[in-house]
Design a protein around this motif. Sequence first.
Motif, mmCIF file in Angstrom:
data_model
loop_
_atom_site.group_PDB
_atom_site.id
_atom_site.type_symbol
_atom_site.label_atom_id
_atom_site.label_comp_id
_atom_site.label_asym_id
_atom_site.label_seq_id
_atom_site.Cartn_x
_atom_site.Cartn_y
_atom_site.Cartn_z
ATOM 1 N N ALA A 281 98.393 74.967 43.788
ATOM 2 C CA ALA A 281 98.333 74.844 45.251
ATOM 3 C C ALA A 281 99.523 75.533 45.909
ATOM 4 O O ALA A 281 99.380 76.208 46.937
ATOM 5 C CB ALA A 281 98.284 73.370 45.651
ATOM 6 N N CYS A 282 100.704 75.380 45.307
ATOM 7 C CA CYS A 282 101.908 76.036 45.847
ATOM 8 C C CYS A 282 101.809 77.555 45.738
ATOM 9 O O CYS A 282 102.187 78.283 46.662
ATOM 10 C CB CYS A 282 103.143 75.520 45.113
ATOM 11 N N LEU A 283 101.271 78.056 44.617
ATOM 12 C CA LEU A 283 101.074 79.502 44.443
ATOM 13 C C LEU A 283 100.137 80.052 45.514
ATOM 14 O O LEU A 283 100.392 81.112 46.098
ATOM 15 C CB LEU A 283 100.497 79.795 43.058
ATOM 16 N N ALA A 284 99.039 79.338 45.776
ATOM 17 C CA ALA A 284 98.072 79.794 46.772
ATOM 18 C C ALA A 284 98.704 79.858 48.162
ATOM 19 O O ALA A 284 98.491 80.826 48.911
ATOM 20 C CB ALA A 284 96.852 78.864 46.782
ATOM 21 N N ALA A 285 99.489 78.845 48.509
ATOM 22 C CA ALA A 285 100.136 78.816 49.825
ATOM 23 C C ALA A 285 101.137 79.962 49.969
ATOM 24 O O ALA A 285 101.177 80.646 51.002
ATOM 25 C CB ALA A 285 100.826 77.472 50.033
ATOM 26 N N ILE A 363 95.531 84.698 62.619
ATOM 27 C CA ILE A 363 95.535 83.293 63.049
ATOM 28 C C ILE A 363 94.388 82.545 62.385
ATOM 29 O O ILE A 363 94.530 81.380 61.972
ATOM 30 C CB ILE A 363 95.430 83.191 64.583
ATOM 31 N N GLY A 364 93.243 83.207 62.264
ATOM 32 C CA GLY A 364 92.099 82.582 61.613
ATOM 33 C C GLY A 364 92.413 82.169 60.187
ATOM 34 O O GLY A 364 92.103 81.050 59.755
ATOM 35 N N LEU A 365 93.069 83.044 59.441
ATOM 36 C CA LEU A 365 93.425 82.731 58.059
ATOM 37 C C LEU A 365 94.607 81.765 57.972
ATOM 38 O O LEU A 365 94.834 81.158 56.918
ATOM 39 C CB LEU A 365 93.735 84.018 57.296
ATOM 40 N N SER A 366 95.344 81.599 59.053
ATOM 41 C CA SER A 366 96.419 80.600 59.069
ATOM 42 C C SER A 366 95.850 79.181 58.950
ATOM 43 O O SER A 366 96.524 78.269 58.457
ATOM 44 C CB SER A 366 97.242 80.715 60.355
ATOM 45 N N PHE A 367 94.616 79.014 59.392
ATOM 46 C CA PHE A 367 93.914 77.735 59.199
ATOM 47 C C PHE A 367 93.803 77.413 57.709
ATOM 48 O O PHE A 367 94.000 76.271 57.283
ATOM 49 C CB PHE A 367 92.536 77.823 59.853
ATOM 50 N N VAL A 368 93.510 78.419 56.904
ATOM 51 C CA VAL A 368 93.414 78.239 55.448
ATOM 52 C C VAL A 368 94.794 77.921 54.870
ATOM 53 O O VAL A 368 94.923 77.071 53.974
ATOM 54 C CB VAL A 368 92.830 79.500 54.787
ATOM 55 N N PHE A 369 95.818 78.589 55.371
ATOM 56 C CA PHE A 369 97.186 78.325 54.925
ATOM 57 C C PHE A 369 97.544 76.853 55.137
ATOM 58 O O PHE A 369 98.137 76.206 54.264
ATOM 59 C CB PHE A 369 98.163 79.231 55.680
ATOM 60 N N ALA A 370 97.160 76.308 56.288
ATOM 61 C CA ALA A 370 97.436 74.892 56.577
ATOM 62 C C ALA A 370 96.700 73.978 55.597
ATOM 63 O O ALA A 370 97.246 72.955 55.150
ATOM 64 C CB ALA A 370 97.026 74.567 58.010
ATOM 65 N N LEU A 371 95.475 74.342 55.224
ATOM 66 C CA LEU A 371 94.720 73.555 54.250
ATOM 67 C C LEU A 371 95.370 73.595 52.864
ATOM 68 O O LEU A 371 95.343 72.603 52.123
ATOM 69 C CB LEU A 371 93.279 74.045 54.160
ATOM 70 N N PHE A 372 95.956 74.740 52.514
ATOM 71 C CA PHE A 372 96.659 74.834 51.228
ATOM 72 C C PHE A 372 97.853 73.874 51.200
ATOM 73 O O PHE A 372 98.129 73.250 50.175
ATOM 74 C CB PHE A 372 97.131 76.264 50.976
#
Length: 389
Positions: A281-285, A363-372
């Motif tokens: 999870a940390c690697l993905a973020a 910004i759209g992909l920042s939503f995914v970053f928050a989920l990570f």
Amino acid sequence: MPNKTLLINRIAVSLFFFTNGFLYANWTARLPELQKYFGLNNSELGNVLFCIALGSMIAMPLAGWLGNKFGSDKVVRIVSLLFCVSIPLVAISQNEWIIRLCFLFLGAASGSMDVTMNGQAVLVERLWGKVIFSSFHAVFSIGMAIGAAIGGLFSNFQIPLQTHLTILAILGTLPIFWASTKLLKDSPITESKTFEEKGNNNKFLALKTILPFGIIAFCCMTGEGSMVDWSAIFMNKVVGQNETISAWAFGTFGVAMTIGRVFGDYFTVKLGKEKIMLIDACLAAVGLGIALAFTSIWSTFLGFFLVGLGLSTIVPIVFSSAGNLKNISPSAGISMATSIGYTGFFVGPPTIGYLAEAFGLRIGLSFVFALFILMALIIAILLGKMKSN
């Protein structure tokens, strides 16, 4: 040492995973061209991709129920062939409603195939006698990586979309026909009775047990679905590269997923499920953070590679855990976990489309970053509970 028959069962189930990843990656690698072919902006593309989500969410619980009632071996044969049929349909028309109907069908077939082939993978792992679940998802990732590379080549040589997808769909049916005769026969009725005899309280406890893993799967698969549907577009529109390099950006993610899953079973045994998921999870973020912060071609390749490596083993661990709960059949456990997890895979990409249209793709992909980040926190809590016990 597993016998020859079980080895053939494992190869057969692996072929379903490979075909699923291979065909899905072929059409997603050419998504920028599909977007132009349909004449859609990001928001409109998000609406179309939501049809995949809708079809999947309708079909997955039904596929789990059918697998539990009739056996995953019977159901996966049918839905896999339907999935092959659905691939060339994505470029069959430019009519808005036909497009949506075809993508709805694609989502239903893909979601049903995911549930039932994972149910078969659980059965093989049980008989195999050791952790091998990640290897099935490694084969899926190999299929995605090869599919993305081939999609890039078809794009480079300007092969028409319909011709490309029809050829690949026909080829995809060949391994499915062979593998369908080599599946394990499960005992769904007996397992279903055992589950139902325990009563509603145990059903609630089962859902409570699976829910944290389901949320982890949701976060992970939102990221995976976002990379599948938006990585090529990100490289094309944000970084400013041509369509061939954009397809390879998705391929980089797929290669990293493959590497992580090939070694996933080894590190799962070595480090433990929760610890390896926290590292991932940390690697993905970190990877997605790099891609969003530094929008050069090499930072994007590096970032997507780290995201792929980070997401690689999380879903296999979640599905294996859900499918091996006591007093619950694999179909029931897998159905609960996939219904939560795959919601992210299919709902995430259209959500990003809406955000991208309003605020830009970064910004759209920042939503995914928050989920990570959320995913890492939940895994850390699970790890803390394990240590306290």
